[in-house]
Design a protein around this motif. Structure first.
Motif, mmCIF file in Angstrom:
data_model
loop_
_atom_site.group_PDB
_atom_site.id
_atom_site.type_symbol
_atom_site.label_atom_id
_atom_site.label_comp_id
_atom_site.label_asym_id
_atom_site.label_seq_id
_atom_site.Cartn_x
_atom_site.Cartn_y
_atom_site.Cartn_z
ATOM 1 N N ARG A 57 0.858 -1.181 0.000
ATOM 2 C CA ARG A 57 0.000 0.000 0.000
ATOM 3 C C ARG A 57 0.895 1.233 0.000
ATOM 4 O O ARG A 57 2.024 1.146 0.487
ATOM 5 N N ASP A 59 2.358 4.872 1.239
ATOM 6 C CA ASP A 59 2.423 5.620 2.498
ATOM 7 C C ASP A 59 2.126 7.097 2.239
ATOM 8 O O ASP A 59 2.257 7.928 3.126
ATOM 9 N N THR A 187 12.113 -5.872 8.909
ATOM 10 C CA THR A 187 11.001 -5.109 9.492
ATOM 11 C C THR A 187 11.072 -3.640 9.060
ATOM 12 O O THR A 187 10.866 -2.732 9.850
ATOM 13 N N ALA A 189 9.690 -0.851 5.903
ATOM 14 C CA ALA A 189 8.324 -0.503 5.482
ATOM 15 C C ALA A 189 7.611 -1.698 4.858
ATOM 16 O O ALA A 189 6.407 -1.883 5.028
ATOM 17 N N THR A 190 8.362 -2.542 4.140
ATOM 18 C CA THR A 190 7.744 -3.699 3.493
ATOM 19 C C THR A 190 7.372 -4.761 4.528
ATOM 20 O O THR A 190 6.231 -5.248 4.557
ATOM 21 N N GLN A 193 4.365 -4.049 6.475
ATOM 22 C CA GLN A 193 3.086 -4.223 5.785
ATOM 23 C C GLN A 193 2.719 -5.701 5.617
ATOM 24 O O GLN A 193 1.556 -6.081 5.745
ATOM 25 N N ARG A 210 16.177 -7.186 12.956
ATOM 26 C CA ARG A 210 17.508 -6.706 13.346
ATOM 27 C C ARG A 210 17.404 -5.325 13.985
ATOM 28 O O ARG A 210 17.859 -5.115 15.092
ATOM 29 N N THR A 211 16.772 -4.387 13.272
ATOM 30 C CA THR A 211 16.607 -3.032 13.821
ATOM 31 C C THR A 211 15.118 -2.712 13.901
ATOM 32 O O THR A 211 14.441 -2.703 12.870
ATOM 33 N N LYS A 330 15.837 6.545 10.396
ATOM 34 C CA LYS A 330 15.555 5.647 9.282
ATOM 35 C C LYS A 330 14.176 6.045 8.776
ATOM 36 O O LYS A 330 13.411 6.651 9.528
ATOM 37 N N TRP A 498 18.912 2.671 4.266
ATOM 38 C CA TRP A 498 19.071 2.586 2.809
ATOM 39 C C TRP A 498 19.130 3.978 2.201
ATOM 40 O O TRP A 498 19.664 4.148 1.102
HETATM 41 P P1 NAP Z 1 14.389 -1.727 4.176
HETATM 42 O O1 NAP Z 1 13.747 -0.554 4.782
HETATM 43 O O2 NAP Z 1 15.769 -1.601 3.677
HETATM 44 O O3 NAP Z 1 14.265 -2.903 5.211
HETATM 45 C C1 NAP Z 1 14.979 -4.103 5.032
HETATM 46 C C2 NAP Z 1 14.845 -4.924 6.275
HETATM 47 O O4 NAP Z 1 15.631 -6.111 6.130
HETATM 48 C C3 NAP Z 1 15.382 -4.196 7.510
HETATM 49 O O5 NAP Z 1 14.563 -4.474 8.596
HETATM 50 C C4 NAP Z 1 16.763 -4.809 7.668
HETATM 51 O O6 NAP Z 1 17.280 -4.734 8.972
HETATM 52 C C5 NAP Z 1 16.470 -6.235 7.266
HETATM 53 N N1 NAP Z 1 17.699 -6.937 6.950
HETATM 54 C C6 NAP Z 1 18.570 -6.694 5.947
HETATM 55 N N2 NAP Z 1 19.617 -7.516 6.019
HETATM 56 C C7 NAP Z 1 19.412 -8.307 7.095
HETATM 57 C C8 NAP Z 1 20.134 -9.346 7.701
HETATM 58 N N3 NAP Z 1 21.312 -9.758 7.212
HETATM 59 N N4 NAP Z 1 19.625 -9.929 8.814
HETATM 60 C C9 NAP Z 1 18.460 -9.507 9.322
HETATM 61 N N5 NAP Z 1 17.712 -8.524 8.797
HETATM 62 C C10 NAP Z 1 18.190 -7.934 7.697
HETATM 63 O O7 NAP Z 1 13.514 -2.259 2.921
HETATM 64 P P2 NAP Z 1 11.941 -2.179 2.699
HETATM 65 O O8 NAP Z 1 11.230 -2.554 3.919
HETATM 66 O O9 NAP Z 1 11.653 -2.935 1.463
HETATM 67 O O10 NAP Z 1 11.675 -0.667 2.462
HETATM 68 C C11 NAP Z 1 12.513 0.122 1.621
HETATM 69 C C12 NAP Z 1 11.792 1.372 1.249
HETATM 70 O O11 NAP Z 1 10.820 1.048 0.256
HETATM 71 C C13 NAP Z 1 10.982 2.005 2.350
HETATM 72 O O12 NAP Z 1 11.718 2.715 3.281
HETATM 73 C C14 NAP Z 1 10.033 2.849 1.550
HETATM 74 O O13 NAP Z 1 10.585 4.055 1.146
HETATM 75 C C15 NAP Z 1 9.763 1.952 0.358
HETATM 76 N N6 NAP Z 1 8.521 1.245 0.628
HETATM 77 C C16 NAP Z 1 7.425 2.017 0.616
HETATM 78 C C17 NAP Z 1 6.238 1.467 0.933
HETATM 79 C C18 NAP Z 1 5.066 2.367 0.944
HETATM 80 O O14 NAP Z 1 5.128 3.506 0.575
HETATM 81 N N7 NAP Z 1 3.969 1.928 1.433
HETATM 82 C C19 NAP Z 1 6.128 0.126 1.248
HETATM 83 C C20 NAP Z 1 7.287 -0.650 1.241
HETATM 84 C C21 NAP Z 1 8.484 -0.063 0.928
HETATM 85 P P3 NAP Z 1 18.133 -3.418 9.380
HETATM 86 O O15 NAP Z 1 17.116 -2.343 9.535
HETATM 87 O O16 NAP Z 1 18.826 -3.796 10.602
HETATM 88 O O17 NAP Z 1 19.059 -3.154 8.242
#
Ligand code: NAP
Length: 549
Positions: A57, A59, A187, A189-190, A193, A210-211, A330, A498
């Motif tokens: 969805r 944000d 954990t 944004a993805t 959700q 992790r965080t 973050k 990121w």
């Molecule tokens: P992310 O924010 O980079 O989160 C990745 C997750 O994987 C983090 O919790 C990270 O932990 C974990 N991870 C990575 N390597 C790991 C490891 N070796 N062991 C354990 N955990 C690990 O990626 P995302 O959730 O896909 O989101 C990316 C961006 O996409 C968002 O910030 C947003 O801008 C966009 N997005 C938008 C929406 C929306 O608008 N609704 C929805 C989804 C995504 P750490 O935090 O410790 O690195």
């Protein structure tokens, strides 16, 4: 493999048919250019085509997560939710593609594998993964900031007997998790959700965190007819506000600082913001949250208390409450009953901060201390190689065979996020060091800027290529570095943000976004034009005409 060996020549090639690619395609069409849009997917949507995981969805609020360039489009399109889900956004982009007759210029399932600049001919040679070849004068990668999926390379994945998948490549037909033991890694944004949705369906869910993040309630709701009418009547003001608001959202400034208020007043405002939900919780409450550490702590403490109030098991609540970074250090996710999911009997939260994931076994996930979680499905919600990944994953070569990987070995450098030295007539939409903001309005401004640059080149008899200078890139890099250092966002390096490139082991940390507010970014882009295209070098190379070559 395609058997077609002819090479089609175009004035311009756009890579990607998501929000940015479709919008810049419209711009090129308006200029009367002969262009082609190459899209890796079988449909339009970009990130909204691929990210089909349950719970996906926006944000951003629907009425500003759309294009504004066409008044009729704004009037006729009816958003039904405050925060549209993936099918709704995909449907909108399909509507746009049909309404503006864009499909005739799109090649689907055309994943760009290489793009090489031919300096003698003054053109780009583009190849797709299935062997189709193209040439063009202008190359516009519009892959979006979050297209290149990233997954940690845990050893043993090949031997895993269960099913595994990354959220950004979710199958169209979905997956059936009923009666299954599932693990979600991540954990952000993805993850935030997907976790509540999977929890409702599966037999047991293990979340490996992790965080922890500060997850703000989205408070999604269907839009009433009155709300829809009011939005349409107010659109001019809404877009004007988006131009002024730091992150291109239609949220007025709070006009108050935490320091002007008593603790009771602060709490009252935060409570109201929490009920309103979405990013309004951050921007409608106080104006100093992102810049002043003391203000940030007040807001962060409030969220930690909310987590403790929602989550029944105190030990779980403490694991979920972030203590190692400021709020907005973050990118804070919006949640749809996220914390409530941890009150379910079938959900366990495991912290892998001190005891990291070491490997994948045949049966599941093994941590450093030897603990094994046996699961039937592993969902990687591990994010993206943001901004640079969309370009570095292809064999992109500029002048003198310079690869983009080499050019950016010490970190990505750009001029206003659109151009980079060594890559003439390459215009990025959304390149590194463009604003961190609600994407569609910014994509419109950058598309318009690219259109003006191309028009300038097309109209000049004296030159036909433009390229960013090193001096301009150095200045822009200094500018975006200074901007981020004035906020708490700079502290995200320690927690793998990121937004700073810190989520990918080995990726050179450099500021990947302009955090100075969209108004200041738009001013910078306009200033480049007003100053006679400052920061660009113009050259004349061999003239090229459209048609098959
Ligand atoms: P992310 O924010 O980079 O989160 C990745 C997750 O994987 C983090 O919790 C990270 O932990 C974990 N991870 C990575 N390597 C790991 C490891 N070796 N062991 C354990 N955990 C690990 O990626 P995302 O959730 O896909 O989101 C990316 C961006 O996409 C968002 O910030 C947003 O801008 C966009 N997005 C938008 C929406 C929306 O608008 N609704 C929805 C989804 C995504 P750490 O935090 O410790 O690195």
């Amino acid at each position: 493999m395609s058997t077609d060996t002819t090479t089609d020549h175009y004035d311009a090639i756009v890579m990607g048919a998501g929000f940015g690619g479709l919008r810049v395609s419209i711009e090129l069409g308006r200029l009367g250019l002969n262009y082609r849009t190459l899209e890796a997917g079988s449909g339009v949507g970009g990130v909204w085509f691929w990210n089909r995981y349950p719970g996906a969805r926006t944000d951003s609020e629907s009425w500003v997560y759309c294009y504004q360039f066409d008044k009729d489009l704004l009037d006729e399109y009816q958003w039904t939710d405050r925060f549209p889900n993936q099918p709704q956004v995909e449907a909108y982009l399909n509507h746009v593609a049909d309404r503006f007759d864009l499909r005739k210029n799109i090649d689907f399932e055309a994943e760009v594998s290489s793009a090489e600049y031919d300096e003698d001919e003054g053109l780009w040679r583009i190849t797709t993964a299935d062997g189709r070849t193209y040439t063009c004068k202008y190359f516009i990668p519009a892959g979006g900031p979050l297209t290149a999926s990233w997954r940690p390379s845990f050893p043993g994945l090949d031997d895993y007997q269960g099913q595994w998948l990354h959220t950004s490549r979710w199958p169209k037909e979905g997956i059936d998790v009923r009666g299954k033991r599932v693990a979600v890694i991540g954990t952000g944004a993805t993850g935030v959700q997907v976790i509540p949705e999977v929890a409702r369906e599966c037999e047991h869910l293990t979340v490996l965190q992790r965080t922890p993040n500060y997850v703000i309630p989205a408070r999604n709701h269907p839009l009433t007819a009155d709300e829809q009418r009011a939005i349409k009547m107010d659109y001019d003001k809404i877009w004007a506000r988006c131009r002024e608001q730091f992150f291109a959202m239609p949220i007025p400034p709070a006009n108050r600082m935490t320091s002007d208020l008593t603790p009771q007043e602060q709490q009252r405002i935060l409570e109201r913001g929490w009920e309103t939900g979405g990013f309004r919780f951050i921007f409608e409450t106080f104006d100093d949250t992102i810049a002043v550490p003391e203000a940030n702590k007040i807001v962060a403490d409030f969220v930690r208390e909310k987590i403790r109030a929602i989550v029944h098991v105190p030990e779980t609540a403490e694991k979920l409450a972030p203590k190692d970074h400021p709020i907005a250090g973050k990118r804070p996710p919006l949640g749809h009953y996220y914390y409530e999911a941890y009150n379910r009997e079938n959900v366990d939260l495991v912290s892998v901060k001190e005891n990291p994931i070491e490997r994948i076994s045949e049966k599941g996930i093994v941590l450093a201390d030897g603990t094994e979680f046996e699961v039937d499905v592993i969902i990687f919600a591990t994010g993206f190689d943001a901004l640079t990944g969309a370009l570095t994953k292809i064999d992109l070569r500029g002048r003198d065979g310079l690869t983009i990987k080499d050019a950016w070995a010490d970190g990505a450098q750009t001029h206003i996020g659109v151009a980079t030295k060594g890559f003439p007539n390459l215009f990025m939409l959304f390149g590194p060091q463009t604003p961190f903001a609600n994407f569609p309005p910014v994509a419109e401004d950058i598309s318009s800027w690219i259109g003006q640059a191309i028009k300038h080149l097309e109209e000049s008899p004296d030159f036909d290529t433009m390229e960013a200078t090193q001096e301009a890139m150095d200045a822009w890099n200094q500018h975006v570095t200074d901007l981020v250092n004035a906020t708490v966002i700079a502290q995200g390096t320690d927690v793998h943000s990121w937004m700073l490139g810190a989520n990918i082991p080995g990726k050179t940390h450099r500021v990947l976004f302009h955090f100075g507010g969209v108004a200041s970014f738009y001013d910078s882009c306009q200033k480049v034009i007003d100053d006679g295209w400052s920061g660009f070098e113009f050259r004349q190379v061999a003239p090229v005409t459209a048609g098959a070559v």
